[in-house]
Design an enzyme around this catalytic site. Structure first.
Site, PDB file in Angstrom:
ATOM      1  N   LEU A   1      54.221   3.001  77.051  1.00  0.00           N
ATOM      2  CA  LEU A   1      55.346   3.654  77.740  1.00  0.00           C
ATOM      3  C   LEU A   1      54.986   5.096  78.081  1.00  0.00           C
ATOM      4  O   LEU A   1      54.699   5.893  77.197  1.00  0.00           O
ATOM      5  CB  LEU A   1      56.599   3.623  76.867  1.00  0.00           C
ATOM      6  CG  LEU A   1      57.093   2.236  76.461  1.00  0.00           C
ATOM      7  CD1 LEU A   1      58.471   2.344  75.807  1.00  0.00           C
ATOM      8  CD2 LEU A   1      57.141   1.284  77.643  1.00  0.00           C
TER       9      LEU A   1
ATOM     10  N   ARG B   1      62.026  17.934  76.901  1.00  0.00           N
ATOM     11  CA  ARG B   1      61.902  18.935  75.844  1.00  0.00           C
ATOM     12  C   ARG B   1      60.591  19.721  75.927  1.00  0.00           C
ATOM     13  O   ARG B   1      60.431  20.742  75.288  1.00  0.00           O
ATOM     14  CB  ARG B   1      62.059  18.253  74.469  1.00  0.00           C
ATOM     15  CG  ARG B   1      63.476  17.742  74.221  1.00  0.00           C
ATOM     16  CD  ARG B   1      63.570  16.736  73.084  1.00  0.00           C
ATOM     17  NE  ARG B   1      63.201  15.386  73.515  1.00  0.00           N
ATOM     18  CZ  ARG B   1      63.259  14.301  72.731  1.00  0.00           C
ATOM     19  NH1 ARG B   1      63.646  14.427  71.472  1.00  0.00           N
ATOM     20  NH2 ARG B   1      62.902  13.121  73.201  1.00  0.00           N
TER      21      ARG B   1
ATOM     22  N   ASN C   1       8.380  39.132  77.423  1.00  0.00           N
ATOM     23  CA  ASN C   1       9.395  40.081  76.986  1.00  0.00           C
ATOM     24  C   ASN C   1      10.173  40.555  78.207  1.00  0.00           C
ATOM     25  O   ASN C   1       9.593  41.111  79.136  1.00  0.00           O
ATOM     26  CB  ASN C   1       8.718  41.271  76.287  1.00  0.00           C
ATOM     27  CG  ASN C   1       9.735  42.081  75.513  1.00  0.00           C
ATOM     28  OD1 ASN C   1      10.755  42.482  76.072  1.00  0.00           O
ATOM     29  ND2 ASN C   1       9.474  42.305  74.245  1.00  0.00           N
TER      30      ASN C   1
ATOM     31  N   ASN D   1      18.939  36.040  92.485  1.00  0.00           N
ATOM     32  CA  ASN D   1      18.548  34.662  92.829  1.00  0.00           C
ATOM     33  C   ASN D   1      19.330  34.084  94.008  1.00  0.00           C
ATOM     34  O   ASN D   1      19.048  32.994  94.457  1.00  0.00           O
ATOM     35  CB  ASN D   1      18.707  33.746  91.606  1.00  0.00           C
ATOM     36  CG  ASN D   1      20.140  33.656  91.129  1.00  0.00           C
ATOM     37  OD1 ASN D   1      20.870  34.641  91.169  1.00  0.00           O
ATOM     38  ND2 ASN D   1      20.555  32.487  90.688  1.00  0.00           N
TER      39      ASN D   1
HETATM   40  C1  UD1 Z   1      61.741   7.040  70.476  1.00  0.00           C
HETATM   41  C2  UD1 Z   1      62.480   5.925  69.733  1.00  0.00           C
HETATM   42  C3  UD1 Z   1      62.785   6.385  68.308  1.00  0.00           C
HETATM   43  C4  UD1 Z   1      61.478   6.705  67.607  1.00  0.00           C
HETATM   44  C5  UD1 Z   1      60.649   7.713  68.411  1.00  0.00           C
HETATM   45  C6  UD1 Z   1      59.268   7.798  67.825  1.00  0.00           C
HETATM   46  C7  UD1 Z   1      63.849   4.722  71.385  1.00  0.00           C
HETATM   47  C8  UD1 Z   1      65.190   4.530  71.975  1.00  0.00           C
HETATM   48  N1  UD1 Z   1      63.736   5.638  70.436  1.00  0.00           N
HETATM   49  O1  UD1 Z   1      62.572   8.178  70.548  1.00  0.00           O
HETATM   50  O2  UD1 Z   1      63.447   5.359  67.584  1.00  0.00           O
HETATM   51  O3  UD1 Z   1      61.735   7.217  66.310  1.00  0.00           O
HETATM   52  O4  UD1 Z   1      60.515   7.301  69.783  1.00  0.00           O
HETATM   53  O5  UD1 Z   1      58.488   8.811  68.433  1.00  0.00           O
HETATM   54  O6  UD1 Z   1      62.917   4.034  71.792  1.00  0.00           O
HETATM   55  N2  UD1 Z   1      59.872   6.277  78.144  1.00  0.00           N
HETATM   56  C9  UD1 Z   1      59.741   5.515  79.289  1.00  0.00           C
HETATM   57  N3  UD1 Z   1      60.854   5.230  80.020  1.00  0.00           N
HETATM   58  C10 UD1 Z   1      62.096   5.649  79.682  1.00  0.00           C
HETATM   59  C11 UD1 Z   1      62.232   6.423  78.504  1.00  0.00           C
HETATM   60  C12 UD1 Z   1      61.096   6.714  77.761  1.00  0.00           C
HETATM   61  O7  UD1 Z   1      58.632   5.103  79.645  1.00  0.00           O
HETATM   62  O8  UD1 Z   1      63.032   5.346  80.408  1.00  0.00           O
HETATM   63  C13 UD1 Z   1      58.660   6.578  77.347  1.00  0.00           C
HETATM   64  C14 UD1 Z   1      58.388   8.058  77.199  1.00  0.00           C
HETATM   65  O9  UD1 Z   1      57.484   8.510  78.199  1.00  0.00           O
HETATM   66  C15 UD1 Z   1      57.736   8.137  75.823  1.00  0.00           C
HETATM   67  C16 UD1 Z   1      58.342   6.959  75.070  1.00  0.00           C
HETATM   68  O10 UD1 Z   1      58.876   6.098  76.042  1.00  0.00           O
HETATM   69  O11 UD1 Z   1      56.323   7.972  75.901  1.00  0.00           O
HETATM   70  C17 UD1 Z   1      59.419   7.383  74.081  1.00  0.00           C
HETATM   71  O12 UD1 Z   1      60.457   8.059  74.768  1.00  0.00           O
HETATM   72  P1  UD1 Z   1      61.159   9.364  74.161  1.00  0.00           P
HETATM   73  O13 UD1 Z   1      62.200   9.801  75.108  1.00  0.00           O
HETATM   74  O14 UD1 Z   1      60.135  10.330  73.753  1.00  0.00           O
HETATM   75  O15 UD1 Z   1      61.874   8.726  72.877  1.00  0.00           O
HETATM   76  P2  UD1 Z   1      62.260   9.444  71.500  1.00  0.00           P
HETATM   77  O16 UD1 Z   1      63.535  10.183  71.688  1.00  0.00           O
HETATM   78  O17 UD1 Z   1      61.105  10.197  70.977  1.00  0.00           O
HETATM   79 CA    CA Z   2      59.115  10.726  71.748  1.00  0.00          CA
END
Ligand code: UD1
Ligand code: CA
Length: 456
Positions: free
Chosen positions: A11, A18, A377, A386
């Site tokens: 993903l 953030r 040297n 150059n």
């Molecule tokens: C997520 C988990 C949480 C876990 C944490 C661990 C969910 C709902 N929550 O939270 O339980 O403890 O990761 O690090 O899954 N992404 C997509 N498409 C989207 C949303 C997100 O591809 O629509 C990808 C983001 O790029 C990222 C990953 O999914 O790589 C996680 O998304 P993020 O928003 O960081 O989730 P957390 O709030 O960290």
């Molecule tokens: Ca995350």
């Protein structure tokens, strides 16, 4: 079951708000490479049938960065509606009989060994979880009396009691494709973020009487995620610490292992000593008894046994062929090769330059496209001219030559064997073997000149 093809979904479509950056979060560097590249390496180590990348936010950046990283099936998630939605889209290209491993692009430290333990689980759904003293921000794992997962609750949706749970969700799960497809089809965005949470599949499985199993990660640091710059810096330190630990186990002596950064790979011999604040990048090979002084950056270089690099040096694309000494304050650029016993001193810059055995370039020089023989040297302030604005030209300095201070050697030019060049010379023609070449204005006396005095 054992023969089900493994499909890995990574993903990488999330916005990463953030981070407050114009760069996609999953491309933020860890040890000098995008987080996503680390995740891909780990995914590849499992030799899956297929790797699927879900991309979306700043997707062009992500695709561009990952094109060199090999064969990937891309799934566009144009609108980021949550992790459940992201996996749902990837599932469109995954056969029912597959096993699906979901990795998160912002959880880069997880080790292949840990993932293998998850893949060994036989249940249709399993996740990697960890116990954290400070679980803030992570999904909390609600488990039954024998440790199976009944539900995962996101931080923003937790009750006060649930917030006290210290078992967190890594985000990494494995599931049978057919079941996962059904669970995901039933997801609802009835939560505080209005998203389809992948984590809600656990409650569904539990309702069906299929509680998921949990692989508790022995080293919780492996599953830390990077949502903001502070967490990213934390991951970097953890990663660097573990690289330093491995190198110390291989015999490297660090003045302070907490002040060492490796952004690439290094091979080390015996009795290597590394002082504080040294950064190694790309591929660096370090032979036996090499000492690296403080505040050095060394990139794509090979240092032969006995090489000493004094403090504040910047080496990029350098090869030493024997024990030699470099620095302090040397900048040696690509194509620099240094033989045994040579010495490069302070404020010396070299590029595309070979330096023969026992030759000395002690201070304040620039040598570009230069072949320096043995026992030469090069005096302080010697510069090779150059570049004519269009082309680069070669300077050849033969064995035993002595170049006086502050000489300019206008290339192409040859300084002969045992030739001497007088200080301050601008050399535009060959300096013959064994002869003294002088090319500077003659000193004159100015008749009747008086130094002005105060009050004149
Ligand atoms: C997520 C988990 C949480 C876990 C944490 C661990 C969910 C709902 N929550 O939270 O339980 O403890 O990761 O690090 O899954 N992404 C997509 N498409 C989207 C949303 C997100 O591809 O629509 C990808 C983001 O790029 C990222 C990953 O999914 O790589 C996680 O998304 P993020 O928003 O960081 O989730 P957390 O709030 O960290
Ligand atoms: Ca995350």
């Amino acid at each position: 079951m054992a023969t089900a093809p493994l499909h890995i979904v990574i993903l990488a479509a999330g916005e990463g708000k953030r981070m407050k950056s114009g760069r996609a979060k999953v491309l933020m560097p860890l040890a000098g490479r995008p987080m996503l590249a680390h995740v891909l390496d780990t995914a590849r180590a499992l030799q899956p049938a297929r790797i699927h990348m879900v991309y979306g936010h700043l997707g062009a950046q992500v695709q561009k960065a990952a094109t060199d990283l090999g064969d990937i099936t891309w799934t566009l998630q144009a609108e980021q509606r949550g992790t459940g939605h992201a996996v749902q889209l990837a599932l469109e290209q995954i056969p029912d009989e597959a096993r699906v491993l979901v990795l998160y692009g912002d959880v880069p430290l997880v080790q292949a060994q840990t993932l293998r333990r998850l893949l060994d689980k036989e249940e249709p759904l399993a996740a990697i979880v960890a116990h954290l003293d400070s679980p803030y921000g992570y999904g909390r794992v609600v488990r039954d009396g024998i440790g199976r997962i009944r539900a995962i609750v996101e931080e923003k949706d937790t009750s006060v009691d649930q917030r006290a749970i210290t078992c967190i969700n890594s985000g990494i799960l494995v599931a049978d494709a057919r079941r996962l497809r059904t669970w995901i089809a039933n997801l609802r965005a009835n939560n505080s973020q209005g998203e389809l949470y992948l984590t809600d599949v656990f409650a569904q499985a539990d309702e069906e009487g299929t509680p998921a199993s949990a692989e508790v990660c022995a080293n919780p640091q492996e599953v830390f995620g990077a949502n903001d710059p502070w967490q990213l810096a934390g991951l970097e330190r953890m990663h660097q610490r573990s690289r330093a630990t491995q190198l110390a186990a291989a015999g490297v002596r660090f003045a302070d292992p907490m002040r060492f950064d490796l952004r690439g790979d290094v091979r080390v011999g015996r009795d290597v000593e590394i002082d504080i604040d040294v950064i190694l990048e790309g591929l660096v090979e370090i032979g036996d008894d090499v000492h690296i002084g403080p505040y050095c950056r060394i990139r794509n270089s090979t240092l032969a046994a006995g090489t000493v690099v004094h403090s504040h040096c910047n080496l990029d694309g350098v090869v030493t062929h024997g024990a030699c000494s470099i620095g302090p304050f040397a900048r040696l650029r690509s194509g620099t090769a240094i033989a045994e016993g040579a010495h490069i001193g302070n404020f010396v810059e070299t590029k595309q330059t070979r330096i023969g055995a026992r030759s000395k370039i002690g201070h304040l020089s620039y040598l570009g496209d230069t072949h320096v023989g043995e026992d030469v040297n090069v005096g302080a302030g010697t510069i090779t001219c150059n570049y004519d604005g269009v082309r680069k030209h070669v300077t050849q300095i033969d064995d035993g030559a002595f170049i006086g201070s502050n000489a300019s050697l206008v290339a192409p030019v040859r300084i002969g064997k045992q030739a001497t060049v007088g200080a301050g010379s601008v050399i535009t023609r060959e300096a013959p073997d064994g002869e003294l070449s002088l090319a500077r204005a003659k000193q004159t006396l100015v008749d009747g000149w008086k130094r002005p005095e105060k009050g004149d």
